[in-house]
Design an enzyme around this catalytic site. Structure first.
Site, PDB file in Angstrom:
ATOM      1  N   CYS A   2       0.805  -1.066  -0.027  1.00 39.94           N
ATOM      2  CA  CYS A   2      -0.169  -0.019   0.167  1.00 39.94           C
ATOM      3  C   CYS A   2       0.978   1.300  -0.006  1.00 39.94           C
ATOM      4  O   CYS A   2       2.114   1.111   0.168  1.00 39.94           O
ATOM      5  CB  CYS A   2      -0.836   0.071   1.320  1.00 39.94           C
ATOM      6  SG  CYS A   2      -2.074  -1.559   1.306  1.00 39.94           S
ATOM      7  N   GLY A  28      -1.196   0.939  -4.878  1.00 42.71           N
ATOM      8  CA  GLY A  28      -2.691   0.216  -4.540  1.00 42.71           C
ATOM      9  C   GLY A  28      -3.798   0.878  -5.331  1.00 42.71           C
ATOM     10  O   GLY A  28      -3.696   2.273  -5.340  1.00 42.71           O
ATOM     11  N   ASN A 101       0.923   0.241   5.983  1.00 42.19           N
ATOM     12  CA  ASN A 101       1.302  -0.633   4.851  1.00 42.19           C
ATOM     13  C   ASN A 101       2.205  -1.815   5.232  1.00 42.19           C
ATOM     14  O   ASN A 101       3.094  -1.882   5.925  1.00 42.19           O
ATOM     15  CB  ASN A 101       2.291   0.052   4.050  1.00 42.19           C
ATOM     16  CG  ASN A 101       2.989  -0.679   2.820  1.00 42.19           C
ATOM     17  OD1 ASN A 101       2.254  -1.382   2.373  1.00 42.19           O
ATOM     18  ND2 ASN A 101       4.239  -0.411   2.288  1.00 42.19           N
ATOM     19  N   GLY A 102       1.778  -2.877   4.946  1.00 44.68           N
ATOM     20  CA  GLY A 102       2.386  -4.084   5.347  1.00 44.68           C
ATOM     21  C   GLY A 102       1.368  -5.401   5.747  1.00 44.68           C
ATOM     22  O   GLY A 102       0.077  -5.386   5.297  1.00 44.68           O
ATOM     23  N   TYR A 257      10.243  -4.640  -8.309  1.00 43.22           N
ATOM     24  CA  TYR A 257       8.845  -4.412  -8.996  1.00 43.22           C
ATOM     25  C   TYR A 257       8.280  -3.230  -8.236  1.00 43.22           C
ATOM     26  O   TYR A 257       7.604  -2.243  -9.081  1.00 43.22           O
ATOM     27  CB  TYR A 257       8.021  -5.569  -9.040  1.00 43.22           C
ATOM     28  CG  TYR A 257       6.826  -5.441  -9.384  1.00 43.22           C
ATOM     29  CD1 TYR A 257       6.582  -5.377 -10.871  1.00 43.22           C
ATOM     30  CD2 TYR A 257       5.623  -5.324  -8.542  1.00 43.22           C
ATOM     31  CE1 TYR A 257       4.966  -5.355 -11.295  1.00 43.22           C
ATOM     32  CE2 TYR A 257       4.207  -5.088  -9.033  1.00 43.22           C
ATOM     33  CZ  TYR A 257       4.119  -5.015 -10.296  1.00 43.22           C
ATOM     34  OH  TYR A 257       2.877  -4.974 -10.917  1.00 43.22           O
TER      35      TYR A 257
END
Length: 503
Positions: A2, A28, A101-102, A257
């Site tokens: 995210c 996201g 985020n995670g 990526y």
């Protein structure tokens, strides 16, 4: 994966947060949200969709205040409903909003403890709500009517003691400021910077430095693993290491990526790291296949372009843009569900026939995950007239699930799991397949920052840096988050909407 943003400013921050989230949209595409604070009053807008679709003029006007946080979501946990869009909020103590985020690896245990011991109710399946409530409980446990930065740091230390897994967090405390913190391994990224204005210094937190760049903030540095950085309403900056034994082990897939090439993460230029990935991959081809018959190198847009360009230069082979990308289709890898991924590939890319006809083509991608995209692109190259189609991956074979916030939860959905390289080549339809060696990938990233002695590379090795992941956990994760489960949740959500509309 995210994207998070937080700003403590001197004037309205709604537009700056919006612009920051737009720059982080690649992290996201499922949902977006912003919460701001004005004179102790919180204002929230969040919903499913892209940033540009979630926030209209009326919403922006209502997001008043000189402090705020924002989030773009892609669903690895929970389901695709607006109820799980972030930021999340609890009113006690003080009023706290949080974006995360995670992924927590002990979420179920924490959810139970929060209910039985902390007397807190969790309303969604999102582990971000769990992080919020753990932090809120730890802050409330200080037992103070007024708190200082020391109390906030003690609460973050409590989060580190209780939470396991990956988490990069921005949390806004009404009447106090914003704190950002990172798990003790630094798996997911977060940076912070400042800019000077006529009214004083403003501070910004973000998942990637590119969000700071576009808004004119000067990058200060990354938030260190286990560290907390707090900015109060007056612009005072405070930092403290809050973890007992932090170990720097960032996710190496961010460099392959996830991140934008124009970002700097953990003091490493993502762009230069990808150039080195291309060089390392070219060296492997020259070492193992010196008599290759490659006529042209073609990148698969967009994230592989940097590596492919350097690879072609090192091989002395022509580089050509053989695929044109439709910019209005989301990133295929992060689309929730195999059916949607399959449908989107040919909508996203179109081959330029003259670059393929009667040529031996080396296609270069950043990685091969499920193989869905690779298989279809190879078929497109053949349909465009390619004589032979070779495939190179700038990353090693992805053979194991990810448990730290990337959508690779089920081993059986990974094309390289329990397959040899030759079997993967056959599965995706390539005449030859070349994977990057892990040691070369590590060197490509580590060259930019020799202080990074360890990486979270579990998707390649099956070794999980937090040390708490076993087969039982992986099995339950796969059961809850595989493509079949996601598609069933999508069908259930659609059915519920239909029933609501019918009534």
């Amino acid at each position: 994966m995210c994207g998070i943003v937080g700003i403590v400013g001197k004037k309205s921050v709604n537009q700056a947060i919006y612009d920051g989230l737009t720059v982080l949209q690649h992290r996201g595409q499922d949902a977006a949200g912003i919460m701001t604070c004005e004179d102790g009053r919180l204002h929230l807008r969040k919903d499913n969709g892209l940033v540009r679709d979630v926030f209209q003029a009326g919403h922006m006007l209502s997001l008043r205040g000189s402090m705020g946080i924002g989030h773009v979501r892609y669903p690895t946990a929970g389901c695709q409903t607006s109820a799980e869009a972030q930021p999340f909020y609890v009113n006690s103590p003080f009023g706290i909003a949080l974006a995360h985020n995670g992924n927590l690896t002990n979420a179920n245990e924490l959810k139970r403890d929060l209910f039985l011991e902390d007397l807190r109710h969790i309303n969604t399946d999102s582990d971000s709500e769990i992080v919020l409530n753990v932090f809120a409980h730890e802050l409330q446990a200080q037992g103070k009517l007024r708190i200082s930065e020391r109390d906030i740091f003690e609460a973050v230390a409590g989060v580190h003691r209780r939470c396991r897994g990956a988490y990069a967090v921005v949390a806004m405390i009404t009447g106090y400021g914003i704190v950002a913190f990172r798990d003790p391994h630094g798996i997911r990224p977060v940076v912070f910077g400042k800019r000077e204005t006529d009214q004083g210094t403003e501070y910004m937190f973000a998942s990637e430095s590119v969000a700071l760049d576009v808004l004119g903030f000067e990058l200060i540095r990354d938030v260190a693993p286990g560290e907390a950085v707090f900015v109060d309403l007056e612009g005072g900056l405070y930092t403290r290491q809050c973890a007992a034994n932090p170990v720097y082990a960032p996710c190496i897939f961010e460099f392959v990526y996830l991140a934008r090439p124009d970002s700097i993460i953990d003091n490493v230029s993502v762009y230069k790291a990808r150039l080195r990935m291309g060089e390392q991959l070219a060296d492997k081809i020259l070492r193992e296949w010196p008599d290759h018959d490659i006529d042209v190198v073609v990148p698969i847009p967009d994230t592989s372009r940097t590596a492919a360009l350097q690879l072609s230069y090192k091989l002395g082979v022509k580089f050509r843009e053989g695929f044109i990308k439709n910019r209005y289709i989301g990133r295929t890898f992060i689309m929730p569900g195999q059916m949607q991924r399959k449908k989107s590939v040919r909508q996203k890319l179109n081959a330029i026939e003259l670059e393929f006809k009667d040529k031996n083509v080396l296609l270069v991608d950043d990685s091969i995950v499920r193989g869905t995209t690779s298989q279809q692109i190879i078929q497109m190259a053949r349909e465009a007239g390619a004589n032979r189609v070779y495939f190179a991956s700038a990353a090693p074979a992805v053979r194991y699930p990810n448990v730290y916030g990337i959508d690779m939860p089920a081993a059986q959905e990974l094309v390289a799991h329990d397959r040899s390289n030759d079997e993967v080549a056959q599965q995706i339809g390539a005449d030859k397949l070349i994977y990057q060696d892990l040691a070369d990938l590590v060197e490509a990233v580590q060259h930019g920052n020799r202080k990074l002695s360890r990486f979270e590379a579990s998707v390649f090795t099956g070794e999980y840096v937090t040390g708490d992941v076993d087969e039982a956990y992986l099995g339950s994760l796969a059961q809850a988050r595989n493509d079949s489960a996601k598609e069933e949740r999508v069908r259930s959500a659609a059915s519920a909407i239909d029933m609501h509309n019918a009534s």
